[in-house]
Design a protein around this motif. Structure first.
Motif, PDB file in Angstrom:
ATOM      1  N   VAL A  12       0.828  -1.210   0.000  1.00  0.00           N
ATOM      2  CA  VAL A  12       0.000   0.000   0.000  1.00  0.00           C
ATOM      3  C   VAL A  12       0.864   1.263   0.000  1.00  0.00           C
ATOM      4  O   VAL A  12       0.439   2.313  -0.478  1.00  0.00           O
ATOM      5  CB  VAL A  12      -0.976  -0.017   1.204  1.00  0.00           C
ATOM      6  CG1 VAL A  12      -0.246   0.209   2.520  1.00  0.00           C
ATOM      7  CG2 VAL A  12      -2.087   0.996   1.007  1.00  0.00           C
ATOM      8  N   ASP A  13       2.101   1.145   0.488  1.00  0.00           N
ATOM      9  CA  ASP A  13       3.002   2.292   0.492  1.00  0.00           C
ATOM     10  C   ASP A  13       3.841   2.375  -0.783  1.00  0.00           C
ATOM     11  O   ASP A  13       4.574   3.335  -0.991  1.00  0.00           O
ATOM     12  CB  ASP A  13       3.953   2.218   1.703  1.00  0.00           C
ATOM     13  CG  ASP A  13       3.222   2.546   3.002  1.00  0.00           C
ATOM     14  OD1 ASP A  13       2.311   3.384   2.957  1.00  0.00           O
ATOM     15  OD2 ASP A  13       3.563   1.944   4.028  1.00  0.00           O
ATOM     16  N   ARG A  14       3.754   1.342  -1.623  1.00  0.00           N
ATOM     17  CA  ARG A  14       4.641   1.297  -2.791  1.00  0.00           C
ATOM     18  C   ARG A  14       3.908   1.360  -4.121  1.00  0.00           C
ATOM     19  O   ARG A  14       4.493   1.737  -5.128  1.00  0.00           O
ATOM     20  CB  ARG A  14       5.474   0.002  -2.753  1.00  0.00           C
ATOM     21  CG  ARG A  14       6.536  -0.032  -1.687  1.00  0.00           C
ATOM     22  CD  ARG A  14       7.394  -1.286  -1.800  1.00  0.00           C
ATOM     23  NE  ARG A  14       6.650  -2.500  -1.433  1.00  0.00           N
ATOM     24  CZ  ARG A  14       6.276  -3.435  -2.270  1.00  0.00           C
ATOM     25  NH1 ARG A  14       6.568  -3.342  -3.553  1.00  0.00           N
ATOM     26  NH2 ARG A  14       5.587  -4.489  -1.862  1.00  0.00           N
ATOM     27  N   GLY A  32      -4.769  -7.121 -10.556  1.00  0.00           N
ATOM     28  CA  GLY A  32      -4.915  -8.445 -11.174  1.00  0.00           C
ATOM     29  C   GLY A  32      -6.192  -9.141 -10.753  1.00  0.00           C
ATOM     30  O   GLY A  32      -6.184 -10.324 -10.403  1.00  0.00           O
ATOM     31  N   ARG A  33      -7.305  -8.420 -10.783  1.00  0.00           N
ATOM     32  CA  ARG A  33      -8.599  -8.989 -10.341  1.00  0.00           C
ATOM     33  C   ARG A  33      -8.989 -10.249 -11.089  1.00  0.00           C
ATOM     34  O   ARG A  33      -9.713 -11.079 -10.571  1.00  0.00           O
ATOM     35  CB  ARG A  33      -9.717  -7.953 -10.541  1.00  0.00           C
ATOM     36  CG  ARG A  33      -9.666  -6.805  -9.575  1.00  0.00           C
ATOM     37  CD  ARG A  33     -10.894  -5.935  -9.673  1.00  0.00           C
ATOM     38  NE  ARG A  33     -10.979  -5.088  -8.507  1.00  0.00           N
ATOM     39  CZ  ARG A  33     -10.387  -3.890  -8.415  1.00  0.00           C
ATOM     40  NH1 ARG A  33      -9.698  -3.411  -9.428  1.00  0.00           N
ATOM     41  NH2 ARG A  33     -10.492  -3.183  -7.310  1.00  0.00           N
ATOM     42  N   TRP A  34      -8.549 -10.379 -12.331  1.00  0.00           N
ATOM     43  CA  TRP A  34      -8.959 -11.513 -13.159  1.00  0.00           C
ATOM     44  C   TRP A  34      -8.133 -12.768 -12.865  1.00  0.00           C
ATOM     45  O   TRP A  34      -8.434 -13.845 -13.348  1.00  0.00           O
ATOM     46  CB  TRP A  34      -8.829 -11.149 -14.646  1.00  0.00           C
ATOM     47  CG  TRP A  34      -7.410 -10.863 -15.015  1.00  0.00           C
ATOM     48  CD1 TRP A  34      -6.500 -11.771 -15.491  1.00  0.00           C
ATOM     49  CD2 TRP A  34      -6.720  -9.624 -14.883  1.00  0.00           C
ATOM     50  NE1 TRP A  34      -5.284 -11.165 -15.658  1.00  0.00           N
ATOM     51  CE2 TRP A  34      -5.387  -9.848 -15.297  1.00  0.00           C
ATOM     52  CE3 TRP A  34      -7.077  -8.352 -14.456  1.00  0.00           C
ATOM     53  CZ2 TRP A  34      -4.429  -8.837 -15.298  1.00  0.00           C
ATOM     54  CZ3 TRP A  34      -6.124  -7.352 -14.462  1.00  0.00           C
ATOM     55  CH2 TRP A  34      -4.820  -7.592 -14.882  1.00  0.00           C
ATOM     56  N   GLU A  39      -2.824 -15.215  -6.806  1.00  0.00           N
ATOM     57  CA  GLU A  39      -1.907 -14.367  -7.579  1.00  0.00           C
ATOM     58  C   GLU A  39      -2.293 -12.895  -7.552  1.00  0.00           C
ATOM     59  O   GLU A  39      -1.568 -12.047  -8.065  1.00  0.00           O
ATOM     60  CB  GLU A  39      -1.865 -14.850  -9.036  1.00  0.00           C
ATOM     61  CG  GLU A  39      -1.198 -16.194  -9.189  1.00  0.00           C
ATOM     62  CD  GLU A  39      -1.409 -16.767 -10.574  1.00  0.00           C
ATOM     63  OE1 GLU A  39      -1.208 -16.049 -11.558  1.00  0.00           O
ATOM     64  OE2 GLU A  39      -1.813 -17.945 -10.654  1.00  0.00           O
ATOM     65  N   VAL A  40      -3.463 -12.599  -6.973  1.00  0.00           N
ATOM     66  CA  VAL A  40      -3.906 -11.209  -6.897  1.00  0.00           C
ATOM     67  C   VAL A  40      -3.018 -10.450  -5.919  1.00  0.00           C
ATOM     68  O   VAL A  40      -2.623 -10.982  -4.882  1.00  0.00           O
ATOM     69  CB  VAL A  40      -5.380 -11.158  -6.428  1.00  0.00           C
ATOM     70  CG1 VAL A  40      -5.794  -9.730  -6.118  1.00  0.00           C
ATOM     71  CG2 VAL A  40      -6.291 -11.756  -7.479  1.00  0.00           C
ATOM     72  N   GLN A  41      -2.669  -9.220  -6.274  1.00  0.00           N
ATOM     73  CA  GLN A  41      -1.880  -8.374  -5.364  1.00  0.00           C
ATOM     74  C   GLN A  41      -2.846  -7.476  -4.602  1.00  0.00           C
ATOM     75  O   GLN A  41      -3.407  -6.563  -5.184  1.00  0.00           O
ATOM     76  CB  GLN A  41      -0.912  -7.518  -6.174  1.00  0.00           C
ATOM     77  CG  GLN A  41       0.053  -8.311  -7.009  1.00  0.00           C
ATOM     78  CD  GLN A  41       1.446  -8.291  -6.425  1.00  0.00           C
ATOM     79  OE1 GLN A  41       1.827  -7.370  -5.713  1.00  0.00           O
ATOM     80  NE2 GLN A  41       2.212  -9.314  -6.722  1.00  0.00           N
ATOM     81  N   GLU A  42      -2.995  -7.775  -3.327  1.00  0.00           N
ATOM     82  CA  GLU A  42      -3.939  -7.031  -2.478  1.00  0.00           C
ATOM     83  C   GLU A  42      -3.172  -6.070  -1.577  1.00  0.00           C
ATOM     84  O   GLU A  42      -2.385  -6.503  -0.736  1.00  0.00           O
ATOM     85  CB  GLU A  42      -4.751  -8.034  -1.644  1.00  0.00           C
ATOM     86  CG  GLU A  42      -5.639  -7.416  -0.592  1.00  0.00           C
ATOM     87  CD  GLU A  42      -6.672  -6.468  -1.193  1.00  0.00           C
ATOM     88  OE1 GLU A  42      -6.523  -5.259  -0.987  1.00  0.00           O
ATOM     89  OE2 GLU A  42      -7.612  -6.961  -1.867  1.00  0.00           O
ATOM     90  N   GLY A  48      -4.858  -1.283   9.177  1.00  0.00           N
ATOM     91  CA  GLY A  48      -3.808  -0.265   9.140  1.00  0.00           C
ATOM     92  C   GLY A  48      -3.456   0.152   7.716  1.00  0.00           C
ATOM     93  O   GLY A  48      -3.043   1.294   7.476  1.00  0.00           O
ATOM     94  N   ASP A  49      -3.622  -0.767   6.749  1.00  0.00           N
ATOM     95  CA  ASP A  49      -3.329  -0.424   5.355  1.00  0.00           C
ATOM     96  C   ASP A  49      -4.292   0.647   4.836  1.00  0.00           C
ATOM     97  O   ASP A  49      -3.913   1.479   4.015  1.00  0.00           O
ATOM     98  CB  ASP A  49      -3.415  -1.669   4.465  1.00  0.00           C
ATOM     99  CG  ASP A  49      -2.259  -2.628   4.705  1.00  0.00           C
ATOM    100  OD1 ASP A  49      -1.173  -2.154   5.112  1.00  0.00           O
ATOM    101  OD2 ASP A  49      -2.438  -3.838   4.488  1.00  0.00           O
ATOM    102  N   LEU A  50      -5.539   0.598   5.315  1.00  0.00           N
ATOM    103  CA  LEU A  50      -6.503   1.633   4.925  1.00  0.00           C
ATOM    104  C   LEU A  50      -6.009   3.005   5.390  1.00  0.00           C
ATOM    105  O   LEU A  50      -6.127   4.004   4.680  1.00  0.00           O
ATOM    106  CB  LEU A  50      -7.855   1.358   5.587  1.00  0.00           C
ATOM    107  CG  LEU A  50      -8.917   0.590   4.807  1.00  0.00           C
ATOM    108  CD1 LEU A  50     -10.130   0.384   5.696  1.00  0.00           C
ATOM    109  CD2 LEU A  50      -9.307   1.346   3.547  1.00  0.00           C
ATOM    110  N   LEU A  51      -5.451   3.037   6.601  1.00  0.00           N
ATOM    111  CA  LEU A  51      -4.961   4.300   7.146  1.00  0.00           C
ATOM    112  C   LEU A  51      -3.670   4.729   6.449  1.00  0.00           C
ATOM    113  O   LEU A  51      -3.451   5.917   6.202  1.00  0.00           O
ATOM    114  CB  LEU A  51      -4.749   4.181   8.662  1.00  0.00           C
ATOM    115  CG  LEU A  51      -6.023   3.838   9.447  1.00  0.00           C
ATOM    116  CD1 LEU A  51      -5.725   3.782  10.936  1.00  0.00           C
ATOM    117  CD2 LEU A  51      -7.138   4.835   9.159  1.00  0.00           C
TER     118      LEU A  51
END
Ligand SMILES: [Zn+2]
Length: 216
Positions: A12-14, A32-34, A39-42, A48-51
């Protein structure tokens, strides 16, 4: 917008902020939703990631972020649920905006879900009438859904204006959203440095093969 947080290893910071609006960057926190789930990058793995996202994009002021950090510490279960709601609404919004970019009507269930999201937002938002004019305020400014609500406000503003500049990256392995602020409105890729250059390299490669008499 702030640069990527120095030294942080969290996605989330990158990840690249290319949306032109924090609400579109929010949709791009899933890459990469499909692809198969593994393999999806979440980028939003924990509350804390939301913040971190809110801090990096300027979605929320530092004071609000500190209050939410404190609220999340006090109510870990509530924070997990708020994260789940944020991701669920994010995916609904991605499907709706994806349909709009493609010139299609969004799915009925998504439209109904969106109306519920909007009513929930309106129940929390109020208009304050002061001597200097009116301002939007929150019934519960330190509510754990605050980052999501800020995103929804921005999405509503986007949807209330002409969508002619809303785009989805044309690279075959990218579906990120962005606002096209180029003068002629011809931006095709979320980022020239990544998707644009890959597309150009591919065209160059294909031209080279044709000149060399290669097939396919
Ligand atoms: Zn792209």
């Amino acid at each position: 917008m702030a640069e990527a947080e120095r030294g942080s290893s969290r996605l989330v910071d990158r990840f690249r902020l290319v949306g032109g609006d924090p609400a579109l960057d929010f949709l791009n926190t899933r890459d990469g939703r499909w692809l198969p789930e593994a393999e999806v990058q979440e980028a939003l793995e924990e509350y804390g990631d939301l913040l971190r996202f809110a801090r990096r994009t300027g979605l929320l002021e530092e004071g609000a972020i500190s209050s939410l950090e404190e609220a999340a510490r006090r109510d870990a279960q509530g924070a997990r649920e708020a994260l789940r709601r944020a991701r669920e609404v994010r995916e609904r919004l991605a499907r709706i905006l994806g349909a709009l970019v493609a010139g299609e009507a969004p799915d009925l269930r998504d439209r109904e879900g969106f109306q519920r999201d909007r009513l929930d937002l309106e129940a929390q938002r109020r208009l304050d009438f002061g001597p200097e004019g009116t301002t939007w305020a929150w019934e519960d400014p330190a509510g754990l859904d605050r980052p999501l609500r800020e995103v929804l406000c921005r999405i509503l503003a986007l949807l209330a204006s002409p969508l002619g500049r809303l785009r989805r990256c044309e690279a075959p392995d990218c579906d990120w959203f962005f606002l096209d602020r180029s003068r002629n409105g011809t931006r095709r890729w979320c980022s020239m440095e990544t998707c644009g250059n890959r597309a150009k390299a591919r065209r160059h490669y294909e031209r080279g093969r044709k000149t060399a008499g290669g097939e396919g």
